[in-house]
Every structure is written in structure tokens, then in C-alpha cells.
Design a protein around this motif. Structure first.
Motif, PDB file in Angstrom:
ATOM      1  N   VAL A   1      12.254  13.019   7.132  1.00 32.34           N
ATOM      2  CA  VAL A   1      10.963  12.362   7.319  1.00 32.34           C
ATOM      3  C   VAL A   1      11.048  11.527   8.587  1.00 32.34           C
ATOM      4  CG1 VAL A   1      11.617  10.429   5.818  1.00 32.34           C
ATOM      5  CG2 VAL A   1       9.215  10.909   6.225  1.00 32.34           C
ATOM      6  N   ASN A   2       9.993  11.551   9.383  1.00 31.03           N
ATOM      7  CA  ASN A   2      10.046  10.763  10.614  1.00 31.03           C
ATOM      8  C   ASN A   2       9.726   9.300  10.316  1.00 31.03           C
ATOM      9  OD1 ASN A   2       7.195  10.240  10.883  1.00 31.03           O
ATOM     10  ND2 ASN A   2       6.929  12.279  11.755  1.00 31.03           N
ATOM     11  N   ALA A   3      10.090   8.447  11.224  1.00 32.53           N
ATOM     12  CA  ALA A   3       9.954   6.993  11.029  1.00 32.53           C
ATOM     13  C   ALA A   3       8.509   6.584  10.806  1.00 32.53           C
ATOM     14  CB  ALA A   3      10.546   6.249  12.226  1.00 32.53           C
ATOM     15  N   ALA A   4       7.589   7.159  11.560  1.00 35.07           N
ATOM     16  CA  ALA A   4       6.177   6.773  11.435  1.00 35.07           C
ATOM     17  C   ALA A   4       5.646   7.096  10.043  1.00 35.07           C
ATOM     18  CB  ALA A   4       5.338   7.475  12.501  1.00 35.07           C
ATOM     19  N   ARG A   5       5.974   8.260   9.528  1.00 32.90           N
ATOM     20  CA  ARG A   5       5.499   8.647   8.186  1.00 32.90           C
ATOM     21  C   ARG A   5       6.148   7.778   7.117  1.00 32.90           C
ATOM     22  NH1 ARG A   5       4.661  13.302   4.757  1.00 32.90           N
ATOM     23  NH2 ARG A   5       3.520  12.364   3.040  1.00 32.90           N
ATOM     24  N   LEU A   6       7.433   7.531   7.246  1.00 30.05           N
ATOM     25  CA  LEU A   6       8.134   6.669   6.295  1.00 30.05           C
ATOM     26  C   LEU A   6       7.472   5.298   6.243  1.00 30.05           C
ATOM     27  CD1 LEU A   6      10.622   5.975   4.460  1.00 30.05           C
ATOM     28  CD2 LEU A   6      11.733   5.212   6.551  1.00 30.05           C
ATOM     29  N   LEU A   7       7.272   4.697   7.416  1.00 28.49           N
ATOM     30  CA  LEU A   7       6.664   3.367   7.457  1.00 28.49           C
ATOM     31  C   LEU A   7       5.248   3.372   6.905  1.00 28.49           C
ATOM     32  CD1 LEU A   7       7.899   1.966  10.869  1.00 28.49           C
ATOM     33  CD2 LEU A   7       8.579   1.259   8.567  1.00 28.49           C
ATOM     34  N   ALA A   8       4.470   4.371   7.262  1.00 23.79           N
ATOM     35  CA  ALA A   8       3.093   4.437   6.770  1.00 23.79           C
ATOM     36  C   ALA A   8       3.059   4.468   5.247  1.00 23.79           C
ATOM     37  CB  ALA A   8       2.377   5.655   7.346  1.00 23.79           C
ATOM     38  N   GLU A   9       3.929   5.250   4.640  1.00 18.78           N
ATOM     39  CA  GLU A   9       3.934   5.368   3.174  1.00 18.78           C
ATOM     40  C   GLU A   9       4.466   4.102   2.496  1.00 18.78           C
ATOM     41  OE1 GLU A   9       2.434   7.581   1.467  1.00 18.78           O
ATOM     42  OE2 GLU A   9       2.038   9.036   3.046  1.00 18.78           O
ATOM     43  N   VAL A  10       5.504   3.514   3.057  1.00 22.52           N
ATOM     44  CA  VAL A  10       6.071   2.309   2.445  1.00 22.52           C
ATOM     45  C   VAL A  10       5.093   1.138   2.584  1.00 22.52           C
ATOM     46  CG1 VAL A  10       7.980   0.662   2.491  1.00 22.52           C
ATOM     47  CG2 VAL A  10       8.442   3.098   2.751  1.00 22.52           C
ATOM     48  N   VAL A  11       4.456   1.011   3.747  1.00 19.61           N
ATOM     49  CA  VAL A  11       3.465  -0.053   3.942  1.00 19.61           C
ATOM     50  C   VAL A  11       2.291   0.172   2.999  1.00 19.61           C
ATOM     51  CG1 VAL A  11       1.760  -0.991   5.570  1.00 19.61           C
ATOM     52  CG2 VAL A  11       4.123  -0.637   6.295  1.00 19.61           C
ATOM     53  N   ALA A  12       1.823   1.411   2.886  1.00 20.52           N
ATOM     54  CA  ALA A  12       0.695   1.719   1.980  1.00 20.52           C
ATOM     55  C   ALA A  12       1.060   1.367   0.535  1.00 20.52           C
ATOM     56  CB  ALA A  12       0.304   3.185   2.094  1.00 20.52           C
ATOM     57  N   ALA A  13       2.285   1.661   0.142  1.00 22.03           N
ATOM     58  CA  ALA A  13       2.716   1.327  -1.211  1.00 22.03           C
ATOM     59  C   ALA A  13       2.677  -0.174  -1.451  1.00 22.03           C
ATOM     60  CB  ALA A  13       4.130   1.870  -1.467  1.00 22.03           C
ATOM     61  N   CYS A  14       3.089  -0.943  -0.462  1.00 26.61           N
ATOM     62  CA  CYS A  14       3.094  -2.402  -0.591  1.00 26.61           C
ATOM     63  C   CYS A  14       1.684  -2.979  -0.621  1.00 26.61           C
ATOM     64  CB  CYS A  14       3.884  -3.033   0.555  1.00 26.61           C
ATOM     65  SG  CYS A  14       5.654  -2.772   0.398  1.00 26.61           S
ATOM     66  N   GLU A  15       0.738  -2.275  -0.013  1.00 31.45           N
ATOM     67  CA  GLU A  15      -0.631  -2.786   0.053  1.00 31.45           C
ATOM     68  C   GLU A  15      -1.459  -2.434  -1.174  1.00 31.45           C
ATOM     69  OE1 GLU A  15      -1.971  -1.193   3.787  1.00 31.45           O
ATOM     70  OE2 GLU A  15      -1.029  -2.818   4.917  1.00 31.45           O
ATOM     71  N   GLU A  16      -0.966  -1.506  -2.020  1.00 31.68           N
ATOM     72  CA  GLU A  16      -1.716  -1.125  -3.225  1.00 31.68           C
ATOM     73  C   GLU A  16      -1.798  -2.318  -4.162  1.00 31.68           C
ATOM     74  OE1 GLU A  16      -0.462   2.368  -5.245  1.00 31.68           O
ATOM     75  OE2 GLU A  16      -0.306   3.497  -3.380  1.00 31.68           O
ATOM     76  N   PRO A  17      -2.908  -2.413  -4.908  1.00 23.73           N
ATOM     77  CA  PRO A  17      -3.021  -3.503  -5.893  1.00 23.73           C
ATOM     78  C   PRO A  17      -1.889  -3.427  -6.912  1.00 23.73           C
ATOM     79  CG  PRO A  17      -5.096  -2.316  -5.663  1.00 23.73           C
ATOM     80  CD  PRO A  17      -4.072  -1.557  -4.878  1.00 23.73           C
ATOM     81  N   ARG A  18      -1.396  -4.569  -7.292  1.00 23.82           N
ATOM     82  CA  ARG A  18      -0.288  -4.652  -8.265  1.00 23.82           C
ATOM     83  C   ARG A  18      -0.815  -4.540  -9.684  1.00 23.82           C
ATOM     84  NH1 ARG A  18       3.558  -3.418  -4.949  1.00 23.82           N
ATOM     85  NH2 ARG A  18       3.785  -4.851  -3.267  1.00 23.82           N
ATOM     86  N   GLY A  19       0.030  -3.936 -10.533  1.00 21.31           N
ATOM     87  CA  GLY A  19      -0.343  -3.756 -11.938  1.00 21.31           C
ATOM     88  C   GLY A  19      -0.094  -4.947 -12.785  1.00 21.31           C
TER      89      GLY A  19
END
Length: 150
Positions: free
Chosen positions: A132-150
């Protein structure tokens, strides 16, 4: 020795319509627990996350990750799916049992051996195929952190 011959041109290089660089995704201090049993992959992945302002804890096994987690909290778990000993799915189950708000980003180079139904049991998680390239990795990890918490 390799010789590469490319055709020359006198035409100017076209300017991009939007030459402003896109904003880099940022972890803005979010805490990531990275569990990867390949030390070289772990070092590179951790460096990518740190450059994006993530606070990164590294673990070489699921057991090591759980030991760290017993005294710390995490925003996102980034884990290899197939590891020696405890696999990433079992680690994710235990992380979410201890910290239900934690998001999960699964990574694997063996996509044919990853069960999509098992991954679906983790709402809000995502799966990235190695490499996985760095840009895709960062995009997914940042998106995961921005999702509302349960």
C-alpha cells in the motif's frame, strides 16, 4: 548496464490546472497502535504515520500489542491480518472489547486468505492490500480516526 533512450522535445511542460499541492492528511496527535510482525514493514509504516503527526506505538505481535494496550488507550489499531501467534482479527476483537471506540485498519499481503465476512464484523474498519502506498495508508488511517466514536 542499462541505457534508456527517450525522445526529446522542445515543447514546454504543460502547467497543471491546479498547481497548489493538496493538503496532506494529518493524524493531529491521534494515537495509533501499529502491529506488524515484519520489522522492516513496521519501521516504514510507523515512520509514515509519525510524519503525519500520529503518536505511534509499535508491536511485533498481537501479544505485545495487548501488553502495551493494558496501560494505554488508542484511537486506531493498524494491524497485519496474518501474523505468527495471535492474528490481526483476534487482536482486533480484543482491542475492541477493551476499547470499543478504537477504529481498526487491517493490512495484508495475502488477500486471498483474508475472510471478508470476518472483516465485516468490525464496523468502521477498513482493509488495505499490501503493498500500500503512503498516501492511501494515511488517507485510510486519518479517515478511521475521524469517524464518529461508538
Amino acid at each position: 548496464t542499462f541505457h534508456v533512450h527517450l525522445p526529446g522535445t522542445d515543447e514546454p511542460v504543460p502547467a497543471d490546472a491546479d498547481s497548489t499541492p493538496a493538503a496532506e492528511p494529518s493524524g493531529s496527535g491521534s494515537r495509533a497502535l501499529l502491529c506488524e510482525d515484519d520489522a522492516a514493514v513496521r519501521r516504514v509504516t510507523a515512520a509514515i504515520l509519525r510524519q503525519a503527526n500520529f503518536e505511534v506505538a509499535e508491536a511485533g505481535s498481537g501479544e505485545e500489542a495487548l501488553e502495551w494496550l493494558s496501560a494505554n488507550s488508542v484511537d486506531v489499531l493498524v494491524t497485519d491480518v496474518l501474523m505468527t501467534g495471535m492474528n490481526g482479527l483476534e487482536l482486533a476483537r480484543q482491542v475492541q472489547a477493551r476499547q470499543p471506540a478504537a477504529r481498526i485498519v487491517f493490512i495484508s499481503g495475502y488477500t486471498s486468505e483474508v475472510d471478508a465476512e470476518e472483516l465485516a464484523a468490525f464496523p468502521g474498519s477498513c482493509f488495505l492490500a499490501k503493498p500500500v502506498n503512503a498516501a492511501r495508508l494515511l488517507a485510510e488511517v486519518v479517515a478511521a480516526c475521524e469517524e464518529p466514536r461508538g
